[in-house]
Design a protein around this motif. Structure first.
Motif, PDB file in Angstrom:
ATOM      1  N   ASP A  61       2.006  -2.202  -6.281  1.00 51.50           N
ATOM      2  CA  ASP A  61       2.059  -2.307  -4.992  1.00 51.50           C
ATOM      3  C   ASP A  61       1.882  -1.968  -3.820  1.00 51.50           C
ATOM      4  OD1 ASP A  61      -0.538  -0.787  -6.964  1.00 51.50           O
ATOM      5  OD2 ASP A  61      -1.176  -2.721  -7.635  1.00 51.50           O
ATOM      6  N   LEU A  63       4.444  -4.724  -1.441  1.00 50.24           N
ATOM      7  CA  LEU A  63       5.591  -5.650  -0.850  1.00 50.24           C
ATOM      8  C   LEU A  63       5.388  -5.915   0.739  1.00 50.24           C
ATOM      9  CD1 LEU A  63       8.458  -7.124  -1.917  1.00 50.24           C
ATOM     10  CD2 LEU A  63       9.327  -5.322  -1.637  1.00 50.24           C
ATOM     11  N   LEU A 108       7.744  -0.573  -8.079  1.00 50.24           N
ATOM     12  CA  LEU A 108       7.314   0.009  -7.100  1.00 50.24           C
ATOM     13  C   LEU A 108       6.713   1.185  -7.517  1.00 50.24           C
ATOM     14  CD1 LEU A 108       8.766  -1.457  -3.476  1.00 50.24           C
ATOM     15  CD2 LEU A 108       6.391  -1.890  -3.822  1.00 50.24           C
ATOM     16  N   PRO A 114       1.729   3.219  -3.908  1.00 49.16           N
ATOM     17  CA  PRO A 114       2.779   2.176  -3.677  1.00 49.16           C
ATOM     18  C   PRO A 114       2.922   1.587  -1.719  1.00 49.16           C
ATOM     19  CG  PRO A 114       4.150   3.496  -4.176  1.00 49.16           C
ATOM     20  CD  PRO A 114       3.154   4.039  -4.527  1.00 49.16           C
ATOM     21  N   ILE A 116       5.053  -0.954   1.424  1.00 45.53           N
ATOM     22  CA  ILE A 116       7.069  -1.720   1.413  1.00 45.53           C
ATOM     23  C   ILE A 116       5.951  -1.769   2.823  1.00 45.53           C
ATOM     24  CG2 ILE A 116       8.495  -2.665   2.125  1.00 45.53           C
ATOM     25  CD1 ILE A 116       9.548   0.081   0.078  1.00 45.53           C
ATOM     26  N   ILE A 159       5.881   6.591  -1.273  1.00 42.96           N
ATOM     27  CA  ILE A 159       6.259   5.190  -1.270  1.00 42.96           C
ATOM     28  C   ILE A 159       6.231   5.269   0.520  1.00 42.96           C
ATOM     29  CG2 ILE A 159       7.517   2.861  -1.422  1.00 42.96           C
ATOM     30  CD1 ILE A 159       8.644   3.968  -3.614  1.00 42.96           C
TER      31      ILE A 159
END
Length: 214
Positions: A61, A63, A108, A114, A116, A159
């Motif tokens: 979920d 990073l 991801l 997701p 980052i 993402i």
């Protein structure tokens, strides 16, 4: 929720790992040695492959690309900043970020929303350029640029990518006279990560929610 944090065995990374564990989330804190939950040398493609294989079939979920080095502190312009320092710092602070994201994209992509998070620094700013620490500043500026471009490419996949200044934090890197402790930084960053969305992707923010000048 599953969270993976690079460089999660000390400093800011460890504090971020702790606030997510306290919230009941599943956390993987990586380290170059065996002091983390998983071993990852961000400069080594083979190490990335091993970690990605270990996570095969598991959604990721969040990073957090936190691993970084600051090796040119105190270097002098006339005789410092050796080529090896440039290579070593960019290998961790820039290439290491890219390889981490690239290798973990399959996990991801399996998550519902997701995200980052790239830990950069106010020292990446082009508007604020007080001089010195040339390699660290250049590497963090490159990480910022990397995050901005990844945000563009990954937005179509829903993402979200955010880039963050964690504050001047009392760590081995930040020193004992820094403004805030790791717990305050980690709590603030967690709030920033929670606010990140596809609509705000590409943001460059401080730990306490202010937009940072590029």
């Amino acid at each position: 929720m599953k969270v993976l944090i690079t460089g999660g065995n000390r400093g800011i990374g460890q504090a971020i790992a702790n606030v997510y564990r306290d919230a009941g989330e599943t956390v993987i804190a990586t380290a170059r040695d065996t002091s983390g939950d998983a071993k990852l040398d961000v400069t080594d493609p083979e190490s990335h492959r091993h970690l990605a294989q270990a996570l095969t079939g598991e959604p990721l979920d969040l990073l957090v690309c936190n691993a970084g080095v600051y090796l040119d502190k105190g270097q002098k312009l006339d005789d410092g900043f050796a080529p090896e320092l440039w290579a070593d710092m960019f290998a961790v602070n820039v290439t290491g970020v890219f390889l981490t994201i690239q290798s973990l994209l399959p996990s991801l992509r399996m998550a519902l929303a997701p995200k980052i998070a790239i830990i950069s620094s106010q020292m990446a700013s082009q508007e604020r350029a007080p001089g010195g620490s040339y390699i660290y500043r250049a590497s963090k500026a490159a990480a910022l640029n990397l995050g901005r471009n990844l945000a563009t490419d990954l937005q179509v996949e829903d993402i979200a990518v955010g880039i963050y200044h964690p504050g001047w934090v009392r760590t081995d890197m930040g020193g004992g006279t820094a403004d805030i402790d790791v717990d305050e930084a980690a709590r603030g960053l967690k709030s920033r990560f929670e606010a990140l969305s596809v609509e705000t992707t590409g943001c460059f923010e401080t730990w306490d929610g202010r937009a940072h000048p590029f």
